[in-house]
Design a protein around this motif. Structure first.
Motif, PDB file in Angstrom:
ATOM      1  N   THR A   1      72.465  65.037  59.853  1.00 45.87           N
ATOM      2  CA  THR A   1      71.630  63.884  60.208  1.00 45.87           C
ATOM      3  C   THR A   1      72.120  63.200  61.482  1.00 45.87           C
ATOM      4  O   THR A   1      71.419  62.383  62.054  1.00 45.87           O
ATOM      5  N   TYR A   2      73.350  63.493  61.888  1.00 46.68           N
ATOM      6  CA  TYR A   2      73.993  62.900  63.066  1.00 46.68           C
ATOM      7  C   TYR A   2      74.311  61.422  62.891  1.00 46.68           C
ATOM      8  O   TYR A   2      74.652  60.735  63.843  1.00 46.68           O
ATOM      9  N   ILE A   3      74.170  60.904  61.672  1.00 45.68           N
ATOM     10  CA  ILE A   3      74.546  59.531  61.356  1.00 45.68           C
ATOM     11  C   ILE A   3      75.225  59.538  59.982  1.00 45.68           C
ATOM     12  O   ILE A   3      75.091  60.502  59.221  1.00 45.68           O
ATOM     13  N   ASN A   4      75.953  58.465  59.656  1.00 44.38           N
ATOM     14  CA  ASN A   4      76.566  58.382  58.329  1.00 44.38           C
ATOM     15  C   ASN A   4      75.470  58.371  57.278  1.00 44.38           C
ATOM     16  O   ASN A   4      74.527  57.578  57.369  1.00 44.38           O
ATOM     17  N   THR A   5      75.573  59.253  56.292  1.00 48.73           N
ATOM     18  CA  THR A   5      74.550  59.388  55.263  1.00 48.73           C
ATOM     19  C   THR A   5      75.215  59.327  53.897  1.00 48.73           C
ATOM     20  O   THR A   5      76.222  59.991  53.660  1.00 48.73           O
ATOM     21  N   THR A   6      74.658  58.509  53.008  1.00 46.74           N
ATOM     22  CA  THR A   6      75.158  58.401  51.639  1.00 46.74           C
ATOM     23  C   THR A   6      74.137  59.022  50.701  1.00 46.74           C
ATOM     24  O   THR A   6      72.930  58.752  50.826  1.00 46.74           O
ATOM     25  N   TYR A   7      74.623  59.851  49.778  1.00 47.09           N
ATOM     26  CA  TYR A   7      73.741  60.500  48.808  1.00 47.09           C
ATOM     27  C   TYR A   7      73.983  59.890  47.443  1.00 47.09           C
ATOM     28  O   TYR A   7      75.132  59.605  47.076  1.00 47.09           O
ATOM     29  N   LEU A   8      72.934  59.684  46.660  1.00 48.60           N
ATOM     30  CA  LEU A   8      73.026  59.112  45.329  1.00 48.60           C
ATOM     31  C   LEU A   8      72.265  60.014  44.376  1.00 48.60           C
ATOM     32  O   LEU A   8      71.064  60.252  44.571  1.00 48.60           O
ATOM     33  N   LEU A   9      72.966  60.528  43.354  1.00 41.96           N
ATOM     34  CA  LEU A   9      72.296  61.349  42.334  1.00 41.96           C
ATOM     35  C   LEU A   9      71.927  60.444  41.171  1.00 41.96           C
ATOM     36  O   LEU A   9      72.730  59.622  40.728  1.00 41.96           O
ATOM     37  N   GLN A  10      70.709  60.590  40.690  1.00 42.51           N
ATOM     38  CA  GLN A  10      70.250  59.805  39.539  1.00 42.51           C
ATOM     39  C   GLN A  10      69.649  60.732  38.507  1.00 42.51           C
ATOM     40  O   GLN A  10      69.005  61.680  38.832  1.00 42.51           O
TER      41      GLN A  10
END
Length: 75
Positions: free
Chosen positions: A66-75
């Protein structure tokens, strides 16, 4: 005063406004922006939990950068 600048590269960019008076520059304002692309939808999601009290450990293919800080959240 307004200005438009095309951003043609991914990552962090800093833009500043300066006033020039008698050959001296003075910083008036500035902005830092992060440019990138939206994340892909996660693929090949896999979670494993050992025992009934264990914490699940998950992994997935996050796709392209993504070329930026990315946070992933699993639900």
């Amino acid at each position: 005063v307004s200005a438009t600048f095309p951003v043609r590269a991914w990552g962090k960019h800093v833009f500043t406004c300066k006033r020039v008076c008698e050959h001296k520059k003075k910083l008036i304002c500035g902005i830092e922006i992060q440019s990138g692309i939206p994340p892909d939808e996660p693929r090949n999601v896999s979670c494993v939990q050992y025992g009934t009290d264990g914490r699940p450990t998950c992994s997935w293919d996050k796709g392209r950068s993504t070329y930026i800080n990315t946070t992933y959240l699993l639900q």
